[in-house]
Every structure is written in structure tokens, then in C-alpha cells.
Scaffold this motif. Structure first.
Motif, PDB file in Angstrom:
ATOM      1  N   LYS A 103      56.955  32.961  32.854  1.00  0.00           N
ATOM      2  CA  LYS A 103      56.088  33.087  34.104  1.00  0.00           C
ATOM      3  C   LYS A 103      55.263  34.318  34.416  1.00  0.00           C
ATOM      4  O   LYS A 103      55.572  35.351  33.377  1.00  0.00           O
ATOM      5  N   PHE A 104      54.068  34.212  35.168  1.00  0.00           N
ATOM      6  CA  PHE A 104      53.237  35.255  34.769  1.00  0.00           C
ATOM      7  C   PHE A 104      52.736  35.495  36.341  1.00  0.00           C
ATOM      8  O   PHE A 104      52.722  34.531  37.183  1.00  0.00           O
ATOM      9  N   ILE A 105      52.446  36.794  36.494  1.00  0.00           N
ATOM     10  CA  ILE A 105      51.432  37.198  37.669  1.00  0.00           C
ATOM     11  C   ILE A 105      50.394  37.970  37.301  1.00  0.00           C
ATOM     12  O   ILE A 105      50.417  38.996  36.425  1.00  0.00           O
ATOM     13  N   ILE A 106      49.083  37.493  37.400  1.00  0.00           N
ATOM     14  CA  ILE A 106      47.824  37.961  37.183  1.00  0.00           C
ATOM     15  C   ILE A 106      47.288  38.697  38.166  1.00  0.00           C
ATOM     16  O   ILE A 106      47.209  38.363  39.211  1.00  0.00           O
ATOM     17  N   ALA A 107      46.610  39.969  37.957  1.00  0.00           N
ATOM     18  CA  ALA A 107      45.716  40.727  39.059  1.00  0.00           C
ATOM     19  C   ALA A 107      44.490  40.595  38.200  1.00  0.00           C
ATOM     20  O   ALA A 107      44.209  41.167  37.345  1.00  0.00           O
ATOM     21  N   ASP A 108      43.570  40.014  38.948  1.00  0.00           N
ATOM     22  CA  ASP A 108      42.271  39.958  38.477  1.00  0.00           C
ATOM     23  C   ASP A 108      41.422  41.302  39.168  1.00  0.00           C
ATOM     24  O   ASP A 108      41.247  41.311  40.464  1.00  0.00           O
ATOM     25  N   THR A 109      40.872  42.117  38.399  1.00  0.00           N
ATOM     26  CA  THR A 109      40.508  43.299  39.297  1.00  0.00           C
ATOM     27  C   THR A 109      39.135  43.572  39.056  1.00  0.00           C
ATOM     28  O   THR A 109      38.362  43.049  37.979  1.00  0.00           O
ATOM     29  N   PRO A 110      38.550  44.308  39.718  1.00  0.00           N
ATOM     30  CA  PRO A 110      37.029  44.422  39.647  1.00  0.00           C
ATOM     31  C   PRO A 110      36.457  45.344  38.719  1.00  0.00           C
ATOM     32  O   PRO A 110      37.099  46.123  38.124  1.00  0.00           O
ATOM     33  N   GLY A 111      35.203  45.101  38.162  1.00  0.00           N
ATOM     34  CA  GLY A 111      34.808  45.627  37.133  1.00  0.00           C
ATOM     35  C   GLY A 111      33.920  46.810  37.561  1.00  0.00           C
ATOM     36  O   GLY A 111      33.586  47.801  36.708  1.00  0.00           O
ATOM     37  N   HIS A 112      33.289  46.618  38.594  1.00  0.00           N
ATOM     38  CA  HIS A 112      32.167  47.625  39.144  1.00  0.00           C
ATOM     39  C   HIS A 112      32.697  49.095  39.323  1.00  0.00           C
ATOM     40  O   HIS A 112      34.052  49.133  39.991  1.00  0.00           O
TER      41      HIS A 112
END
Length: 440
Positions: free
Chosen positions: A97-106
Motif C-alpha cells: 500500500k502507498f501514500i503519495i504526496a505530489d509536491t510543488p516544484g516552484h
């Protein structure tokens, strides 16, 4: 970064869940990569796909799905084609099982990356091959954000670093380009002290090496990204660390009971506890003995890191929210003067004349920045003197706190070594910090 009672996440963690984040510069393909992971691993529902397909902000031609929209949920994100907030997604494969955090690049939203990284086991650093400067003399110039996010990963003690060299289709899957970029990153990682670094060439847009192996890169014989994520070992050091239990709430009976029930509720951040164990209440220093360990399902003989419990003690003591229960033989260090590395997260620069609140575990008390020791240059990894802090600066500072903190070095215990600073007037979080008990 604060203690919390969340039995759902506790159970997931015990079943081998992996928390990871994506990080990189603007338009490196972070959201597209996560969308590809979700899509190819059947981690999204049909109605989600349909909604994305109908989106007016699609940046693809024809019926091709814009996979980045699966994580970029804010209207401003879809309009501008950038990630602003941290987007969390949950998915599972037969193995994990996974929890992904998509974080900003700017750079403007580096503070959001810090938030997503604070609980991560692994980080995927995306490197866009089309943006890396490859000199004719063999030199390779990595982007500043690649170095910044790698530095934060080191400061936050993230265990695994995956370097995803993305958009390989734009360089015709050229192995020499990949090798040069990986060589440059490994050199930078060595200067940081990053140890567990794994590189992988891929194309998030076309799916090369994300879930399935790429025929376009036959020269690469390593695992796909999903295979790599499924195989990462996550050793939870908190189980072997000394016992730490920040008190969240004091529970009393309803007033109609004959017995005087008094329990201390919270989440075990590290170590383990059993009936009869000797504890110390910090910062008061009072000694206590565990009488019982109570949960919703009944009493326990013992409990360990990650479990949310109510502790009953033999002694009648003055204990309240913000206190820490620790093993009597290995108490936390009590600090009135704090040395810490911080990432400044506020648009307003540091004003050493102002007072701040420090939130450490469940304790909140007044704090004042007494000095800025040095600021870290993410390009050279050198520290230089400074008299102030501005947005996204990473610095070593000194703090004085009104009430002593029972703390550990962040390198030893992430839960009791982390804190946030809050502006006393605006109530905005201005910095995230990591306590250093020894000067580096």
C-alpha cells in the motif's frame, strides 16, 4: 509533524505501507508521473478518468488523457499547469500500500514540499533531461531546485532517494545523456551525505519504465519504478528508540463513577511500554509507574510506536497536555536554549524583535529567535553568515523558549526532534525546524 491520534494510518503502517513524495523543478513531470503510476497500476476509478477526460484544462491532443490532472485538483493548478498545494493519493498493488504526496516544484512553494516530506519514507527527485545543461566539455549543471529538494531530503532524514531521470523520449532515449546526469547527481549526493540513492531512466508521459519495462531503453536492466517502490525496505527506527509519549488529552470519568479514572491519551511516537514500566514526566521530572494500557478494544499488556493508547498510572500526578512521558532510564533532553536547522516558510522575513510560538509535539510555548548562525547555500553546500531570513532560506538558528522542551535530536527521533514556529500575531506557520543537540 505534530503528534496525532489516527488508528487508520497506524494500521496501514503496520501492514507495510510506504509513504513517498515526488519533488523537482517546475514542469519536470511530477504530476504526470503519479498519474501514470495510478493509471497503469489500476489505482483510479472510472468516474475519475471520465472527469479528467472532460476537463477544460487538458493539455493533450484528442482523446489522450492528461494524467497530471489526476493530482492537480485546484482550479488554479489546472489553469496554470503547475502544482501549488500538496496532493495526497492512496493506492495499492498486490504487494504494498502507498501514500503519495505530489509536491510543488516552484521555488515559491518549497514550504509545501517540506510539509509533504516531513513524514515520507522515500523521495522521488525528478530530473527533466531537457532542462539539464550539458556542456561540450563534459560538464553537467543540475537545476537549483533539484539541489534544494535533495538538501531538504537530507535534512529531513528521508531514508531512500530515487532519482527519476524523466522525459528520456526527448533525447531519443540516449544512454550517454542519462549516464552524465546520474554521474553529476551522484557527485552532488555524495557532498550532501545521501547514502541510499537509486537512479532510473523513464518517460512518465509514455510510461517507459514506470510500471512496465521500456523497449526503447534496452540498455537499462534495472527494475521499473513500481518494482523499485514495492521492494524498498522501510525499517521503522522508532520501534527501537527510547519510549516517547506526548500527552494529547487527559481523560476523566463522567462524574458518576465511584472510581477516580484518570488516563493520559496520545500516540506512542517511539519505543514501547508495558504494565509496570517506570516512566518520568517531563519537564516536571516526576516519577510514575504504568498501571494499565487502555484502547477502544480493551486493555493491553504492552504497546509500541505507532499505537494510540490511554495510559493509566499508579500515582496521582499533575500531568497535562504538552507534557511528555518517557522511559525513566532514557529521558529526553530538556532544553531552554535550542539550536535548530529551519526552513523559513513565510513571505514575511524573520524579525528577531518579534515573539513566536513554538509547537513541539503537543506542547506550545513562547519562543524568541536569539541568533541566525548561518544560512546554507544549496548550490555549494557551504554555510555563510546572515542577519535575517527570507522565504525558503535554510538556516541554523538559536532559540530561547519560555517553557523547557523535552526533546531529542532530529537525527535520533523525527517526532520529538521536529517543531514549527508560529507567528504570534497572524497565527501563520513561519518555519519548520529540526533540533540539533550537537553543532554540525
Amino acid at each position: 509533524m505534530n503528534a496525532r491520534i489516527d488508528p487508520t494510518l497506524d494500521n496501514l503502517h503496520q501492514s507495510g505501507m510506504l509513504r513517498f513524495i515526488t519533488a523537482g523543478s517546475v514542469d519536470d513531470g511530477k504530476s504526470t508521473l503519479i498519474g501514470r503510476l495510478l493509471y497503469d497500476s489500476k489505482g483510479i476509478f472510472a468516474d475519475q478518468l471520465a472527469a479528467v477526460s472532460r476537463s477544460k484544462h487538458k493539455r493533450t491532443v484528442g482523446d489522450t488523457i492528461d494524467l497530471s490532472l489526476l493530482t492537480d485538483g485546484l482550479e488554479a493548478e489546472r489553469e496554470q499547469g503547475i502544482t501549488i498545494d500538496v496532493a495526497y493519493r492512496y493506492f495499492a498493488t498486490p504487494k504494498r500500500k502507498f501514500i503519495i504526496a505530489d509536491t510543488p516544484g516552484h521555488e515559491q512553494y518549497t514550504r509545501n514540499m517540506v510539509t509533504g516530506a516531513s513524514t515520507a519514507d522515500a523521495v522521488i527527485i525528478l530530473v527533466d533531461v531537457s532542462k539539464v545543461k550539458l556542456g561540450d566539455d563534459g560538464s553537467v549543471e543540475l537545476l537549483v531546485q533539484t539541489k534544494r529538494h535533495s538538501t531538504i531530503a537530507k535534512l529531513l532524514q528521508i531514508e531512500h532517494v530515487i532519482v527519476a531521470v524523466n522525459k528520456m523520449d526527448l533525447v531519443n532515449y540516449d544512454q550517454s545523456v542519462y549516464d552524465r546526469i546520474v554521474g553529476a547527481y551522484n557527485e552532488f549526493a555524495a557532498s550532501l551525505g545521501l547514502k541510499d540513492v537509486t537512479a532510473i531512466p523513464l518517460s512518465a508521459l509514455s510510461g517507459d519504465n514506470v510500471v512496465t519495462s521500456s523497449a526503447n531503453m534496452a540498455w537499462y536492466d534495472g527494475p521499473t519504478l513500481i518494482d523499485l517502490l514495492e521492494g524498498l525496505s522501510v525499517y521503522d527506527e522508532s520501534h527501537a528508540a527510547p519510549f516517547r509519549f506526548p500527552v494529547q488529552l487527559v481523560a476523566r470519568h463522567n462524574g458518576h463513577e465511584a472510581n477516580d479514572f484518570r488516563g493520559y491519551m496520545g500516540r506512542i511516537e517511539s519505543g514501547k511500554v508495558a504494565r509496570g514500566d517506570k516512566l518520568v514526566v517531563q519537564p516536571s521530572g516526576q516519577q510514575a509507574t504504568v498501571k494499565d494500557i487502555v484502547t477502544f478494544d480493551g486493555s493491553l499488556e504492552s504497546a509500541s510506536a505507532g499505537q494510540s493508547v490511554t495510559l493509566l498510572l499508579n500515582e496521582y500526578l499533575d500531568i497535562s497536555r504538552g507534557d511528555l512521558l518517557a522511559g525513566a532510564d532514557q529521558p529526553a533532553t530538556q532544553l531552554k536554549q535550542v539550536v535548530a536547522d529551519v526552513c523559513w516558510m513565510s513571505d514575511e522575513p524573520l524579525d528577531v524583535r518579534r515573539k513566536y510560538w513554538i509547537k513541539h509535539g503537543t506542547r506550545q510555548t513562547g519562543a524568541k529567535v536569539t541568533k541566525v548562525d548561518s544560512i546554507l547555500d544549496v548550490n555549494t553546500q557551504q554555510r555563510h553568515a546572515a542577519d535575517g531570513l527570507k522565504l525558503n532560506d535554510i538556516a541554523r538558528i538559536g532559540l530561547t523558549v519560555q517553557q523547557p522542551l523535552a526533546a531529542d535530536a532530529y537525527d535520533d527521533n523525527r517526532a520529538t526532534g521536529a517543531f514549527i514556529l508560529i507567528d504570534e500575531v497572524t497565527h501563520q506557520t513561519v518555519a519548520a525546524g529540526m533540533i540539533r543537540l550537537k553543532q554540525a
